[in-house]
Structures are given as structure tokens and as C-alpha cells.
Design an enzyme around this catalytic site. Structure first.
Site, PDB file in Angstrom:
ATOM      1  N   HIS A   1       8.666   9.766 -28.600  1.00  0.00           N
ATOM      2  CA  HIS A   1       7.447  10.698 -28.068  1.00  0.00           C
ATOM      3  C   HIS A   1       7.709  12.239 -28.271  1.00  0.00           C
ATOM      4  CE1 HIS A   1       4.447  11.959 -25.386  1.00  0.00           C
ATOM      5  NE2 HIS A   1       5.457  12.527 -24.594  1.00  0.00           N
TER       6      HIS A   1
ATOM      7  N   LYS B   1       3.659  11.245 -11.427  1.00  0.00           N
ATOM      8  CA  LYS B   1       2.625  10.536 -12.336  1.00  0.00           C
ATOM      9  C   LYS B   1       3.300   9.164 -12.498  1.00  0.00           C
ATOM     10  CE  LYS B   1      -0.108  14.030 -15.007  1.00  0.00           C
ATOM     11  NZ  LYS B   1      -0.456  14.240 -16.142  1.00  0.00           N
TER      12      LYS B   1
ATOM     13  N   HIS C   1      -0.238  11.900 -28.995  1.00  0.00           N
ATOM     14  CA  HIS C   1      -0.786  10.871 -28.243  1.00  0.00           C
ATOM     15  C   HIS C   1      -1.626  10.388 -29.500  1.00  0.00           C
ATOM     16  CE1 HIS C   1      -0.314  12.304 -23.880  1.00  0.00           C
ATOM     17  NE2 HIS C   1       0.743  11.538 -24.184  1.00  0.00           N
TER      18      HIS C   1
ATOM     19  N   ASN D   1       0.860  18.975 -20.612  1.00  0.00           N
ATOM     20  CA  ASN D   1       0.537  18.435 -22.069  1.00  0.00           C
ATOM     21  C   ASN D   1       0.544  19.168 -23.098  1.00  0.00           C
ATOM     22  OD1 ASN D   1       0.300  15.410 -21.306  1.00  0.00           O
ATOM     23  ND2 ASN D   1      -0.734  16.510 -19.553  1.00  0.00           N
TER      24      ASN D   1
ATOM     25  N   HIS E   1       0.804  17.706 -26.487  1.00  0.00           N
ATOM     26  CA  HIS E   1       0.706  16.165 -26.427  1.00  0.00           C
ATOM     27  C   HIS E   1      -0.782  15.593 -26.953  1.00  0.00           C
ATOM     28  CE1 HIS E   1       4.085  16.668 -23.956  1.00  0.00           C
ATOM     29  NE2 HIS E   1       4.178  15.377 -23.477  1.00  0.00           N
TER      30      HIS E   1
ATOM     31  N   GLU F   1      -3.530  17.440 -10.830  1.00  0.00           N
ATOM     32  CA  GLU F   1      -3.941  17.770 -12.356  1.00  0.00           C
ATOM     33  C   GLU F   1      -5.676  18.106 -12.188  1.00  0.00           C
ATOM     34  OE1 GLU F   1      -2.217  16.476 -16.278  1.00  0.00           O
ATOM     35  OE2 GLU F   1      -3.729  15.056 -15.545  1.00  0.00           O
TER      36      GLU F   1
ATOM     37  N   ARG G   1       0.868  -1.250  -0.070  1.00  0.00           N
ATOM     38  CA  ARG G   1       0.123   0.008  -0.047  1.00  0.00           C
ATOM     39  C   ARG G   1       0.831   1.162   0.042  1.00  0.00           C
ATOM     40  NH1 ARG G   1      -3.057  -3.298   3.356  1.00  0.00           N
ATOM     41  NH2 ARG G   1      -4.974  -4.152   2.309  1.00  0.00           N
TER      42      ARG G   1
ATOM     43  N   GLU H   1      10.213  17.621 -25.322  1.00  0.00           N
ATOM     44  CA  GLU H   1       9.717  18.078 -24.179  1.00  0.00           C
ATOM     45  C   GLU H   1      10.399  19.463 -24.054  1.00  0.00           C
ATOM     46  OE1 GLU H   1       7.238  16.955 -22.554  1.00  0.00           O
ATOM     47  OE2 GLU H   1       7.037  15.062 -23.252  1.00  0.00           O
TER      48      GLU H   1
ATOM     49  N   ARG I   1      -2.114  22.063 -14.117  1.00  0.00           N
ATOM     50  CA  ARG I   1      -1.035  21.021 -14.318  1.00  0.00           C
ATOM     51  C   ARG I   1      -1.355  20.218 -15.904  1.00  0.00           C
ATOM     52  NH1 ARG I   1       1.606  16.209 -11.056  1.00  0.00           N
ATOM     53  NH2 ARG I   1       2.892  15.192 -12.894  1.00  0.00           N
TER      54      ARG I   1
ATOM     55  N   LYS J   1       8.534  22.765 -14.275  1.00  0.00           N
ATOM     56  CA  LYS J   1       7.614  21.662 -13.818  1.00  0.00           C
ATOM     57  C   LYS J   1       7.360  21.677 -12.251  1.00  0.00           C
ATOM     58  CE  LYS J   1       6.153  17.092 -14.597  1.00  0.00           C
ATOM     59  NZ  LYS J   1       6.097  15.807 -15.406  1.00  0.00           N
TER      60      LYS J   1
HETATM   61  N1  GLY Z   1       4.038  14.808 -17.975  1.00  0.00           N
HETATM   62  C1  GLY Z   1       2.923  15.563 -17.712  1.00  0.00           C
HETATM   63  C2  GLY Z   1       2.723  15.867 -16.136  1.00  0.00           C
HETATM   64  O1  GLY Z   1       3.660  15.209 -15.558  1.00  0.00           O
HETATM   65  O2  GLY Z   1       1.773  16.219 -15.727  1.00  0.00           O
END
Ligand code: GLY
Length: 359
Positions: free
Chosen positions: A262, A146, A241, A234, A237, A226, A124, A188, A230, A216
Site C-alpha cells: 500500500h 476509521k 487506490h 488521503n 491515495h 471526514e 451495538r 505513509e 480530513r 494525524k
Molecule cells: N487513513 C486516512 C484517514 O484515517 O482518514
């Protein structure tokens, strides 16, 4: 917030420490050549052992300062699966790992995403330290908590927010990075140029990584899970994607072309987003031109790959996780990059037409 690394050799000026300040706790991202030698100092006091998760191709050694076992997951995006999470957790169980122990993820985005998710669920929640070894990992994937894996139905559909204990962006590990991996990381980096990070070109590599990390860190600190802001991370992206989902990703064996890494897909996505923003009257031609210049300056593609079908791309873009129904994009404008909802499909088609490779 950034400063020099505590205890760093003053004769080695290029080590920068960036703090990710969260509501519940903060952590540090150390940037510079050789910073991974400081890992042992960040292992939790009660940890008796560690599991290092990496890939055979990485070849970067770390010493967590406690007895450790090494788990090598397969190379490639295919390893980003629930099956790999199970393998890692079983390996940890066989190694008698407890919640008070620590996972050290050493590798690119696949490794930090999958090891982070395994750590977040093992007992956990077990601490994880990230050691990203790609430019893309250092400026984006390994920071911000993330974690996740793919399902056959789509990318990153299962995951968690699980912040690392610390991140070591050791620029020494980038020395052997293949050219296309550099280019991918630059995709990026190009994104950050439109999120307020100026003049990266004039900086050393360590400073470039640190500036992106600072940007960031500030965005993540303002919106860890997010809920809104946040999402601007993206930028570029949504189309990237969609291109990946449509089979244009570099690792897709069935791809009609060598395939986009990417960051290369993000490069195309940034130019597309700028075309769309211009069509919507949010930015003028000079700003669009700046997008093209920055992306092309990194040697990244600025147009769609041959064979990309606009209707297919629009279908994938409408399924984007950031979408609240309808087409949602992160778009530049007078207030900077922000989420824009309910974008008219005809404008999206027009913007795709503007970046056709065969024009
Ligand atoms: N890669 C986008 C984020 O970490 O929110």
C-alpha cells in the site's frame, strides 16, 4: 498535544503520549518501546473479559489484565471481509462477551480495521484498544477511528467511525518487520512530509512515529467524520487506490508483478499528485522535485508499474469515494494540500504520462 507517558520509567525517555482530542471524548496514543505493557491500565473498569483479535503471523503477546480469549483471523487483505466480522462476533458471543467488555486488536491495518468494525457493531458498540504492529498501522491505520471491510465491489465500502479507547504504538513490535513492510510504512510517512511534518529524518523512530501521530491527531480532531479537511490524509491515495483496484496490489495473486504494497502505491501517488499540481500551476518545479526526492529517499517507487493502463487508472480514480462526481484529488498548493474537484481528465492523463516508468 503530546507529553511523556504518565507513570513511565524516567530512565526510559523514549515514550511519548499523543492525545486525540475529539468533541465528545479524547483518547491517548502511547508511542515507544514496550508501551503495550500499559494496556491493562486502559481497559474499562467494568470489563470482565477481553477478546484479543490478531493473526498467527503476528506473534505479539498482550495482557489486558482481565481473562481473555484470542481470535486469530487469516492473513492478508482477503480477511478484511464481512465473513471475518461474523466470525469475530460469533467468537465473542461464544465467549460471553458483553458491551462492557473490550476488544484488543493486535496487528496491522487489516486486523485493526476488521476488529474495530466488529467491535463497533457487537452489542451495538463495544470498546476497542488498538495495538498496531506495523509502521503503517502506527502512523495511520490504527488512529482516527476509521474501521471497515471490503466488498467484492471495492475496498472499505462497509465500515464505521469507531474511535479506539487507546492506541499502543509499541515500537518494539516493529523489530521483526520485513523490509517491504518498512517501506510501505514509509509511504505513509512520506505523505506527512507534505502535511507539515518536517525533518523526520533527523528524529529517532519513536519521535518519527509520534510526530506523524500528532499530525494525524490534529487533523482528525478538526474533522472526525471526514466532512472536509480530513480528506487530506488521503494525499497520494487516489492513484494508489486505483493501482490497487487495477490489480497492482502486492496481495493480488493475479497481479502481473510482485505487486505494490500500500505505502509503495502511495509513493507513486504522491509524485503523480505533485505532477498534476504543477500542471495546474499550483506548485513550481522545486516543490515537485521535493516530492520526488522524499519519495525516492525512502526507497519508494516514483513511477507507474509496467503495464499500468492510464485509461483504466482514470476510470478507477473517477470512482474514488472522495469524488463528488468528476475527478477529485488532494493536491498541494499555496495553501497546502487540499481537495480539488472537477480536475480536467486531459491533465490527469498528462500527469500519468509524466510518471510513466518507460520514459
Ligand atoms: N487513513 C486516512 C484517514 O484515517 O482518514
Amino acid at each position: 498535544m503530546s507529553g511523556s507517558v504518565p507513570g513511565a520509567d524516567p530512565g526510559v525517555p523514549e515514550q511519548i503520549c499523543v492525545r486525540v482530542e475529539l468533541a465528545t471524548r479524547g483518547y491517548e496514543v502511547l508511542v515507544g518501546p514496550g508501551v503495550r505493557s500499559e494496556i491493562a491500565g486502559r481497559v474499562p473498569k467494568g470489563a470482565r473479559r477481553a477478546t484479543v483479535v490478531t493473526q498467527a503471523s503476528i506473534g505479539v503477546e498482550v495482557d489486558p489484565g482481565v481473562p481473555f480469549q484470542v481470535m486469530r483471523i487469516p492473513d492478508g487483505e482477503r480477511a478484511k471481509s464481512l465473513a471475518t466480522v461474523e466470525e469475530i462476533c460469533r467468537f465473542m458471543a461464544r465467549g460471553d462477551m458483553h458491551r462492557s467488555d473490550v476488544v484488543v486488536a493486535v496487528g496491522g491495518g487489516v486486523v485493526t480495521d476488521v476488529a474495530g468494525y466488529a467491535a463497533s457493531s457487537y452489542h451495538r458498540g463495544t470498546a476497542v484498544i488498538n495495538v498496531p504492529t506495523t509502521l503503517l498501522g502506527q502512523v495511520d491505520a490504527a488512529i482516527g477511528g476509521k474501521t471497515g471491510v471490503n466488498l467484492p465491489e471495492g475496498k472499505n465500502l462497509v465500515g464505521s467511525f469507531w474511535q479506539p479507547l487507546a492506541v499502543f504504538c509499541d515500537t518494539e513490535t516493529l523489530q521483526s518487520l520485513p523490509e517491504r513492510e518498512w517501506r510501505s510504512g514509509h509511504g505513509e510517512m512520506a505523505k506527512y512530509a507534505f502535511l507539515g511534518v518536517d525533518d523526520l529524518d533527523s528524529l529517532s523512530l519513536v519521535e518519527q512515529v509520534a510526530r506523524c501521530v500528532e499530525c494525524k491527531a490534529e487533523i482528525v480532531a478538526s474533522d472526525e467524520r471526514e466532512g472536509g479537511r480530513r480528506m487530506i490524509l488521503n494525499y497520494g491515495h487516489t492513484l494508489a487506490h486505483a493501482l490497487e483496484a487495477a490489480g497492482f496490489a502486492g496481495e493480488d495473486a493475479s497481479s502481473p508483478l510482485p505487486g505494490l504494497r500500500h505505502g509503495e502505491a502511495v509513493g507513486v501517488g504522491l509524485v503523480f499528485a505533485a505532477e498534476l499540481a504543477q500542471l495546474m500551476g499550483r506548485i513550481g518545479p522545486p516543490r515537485l522535485e521535493r516530492h520526488r526526492r522524499v519519495v525516492a529517499g525512502y526507497g519508494l517507487p516514483v513511477s507507474l508499474p509496467a503495464g499500468a493502463d492510464p485509461a483504466t487508472l482514470v476510470r478507477f480514480m473517477s470512482r474514488d469515494k472522495k469524488s463528488a462526481g468528476g475527478l477529485t484529488f488532494m493536491l498541494d498548493g499555496p495553501a497546502g494540500v487540499e481537495p480539488v474537484h472537477e480536475v480536467r481528465p486531459e491533465l490527469v492523463h498528462e500527469a500519468l504520462d509524466a510518471i510513466r516508468g518507460d520514459r
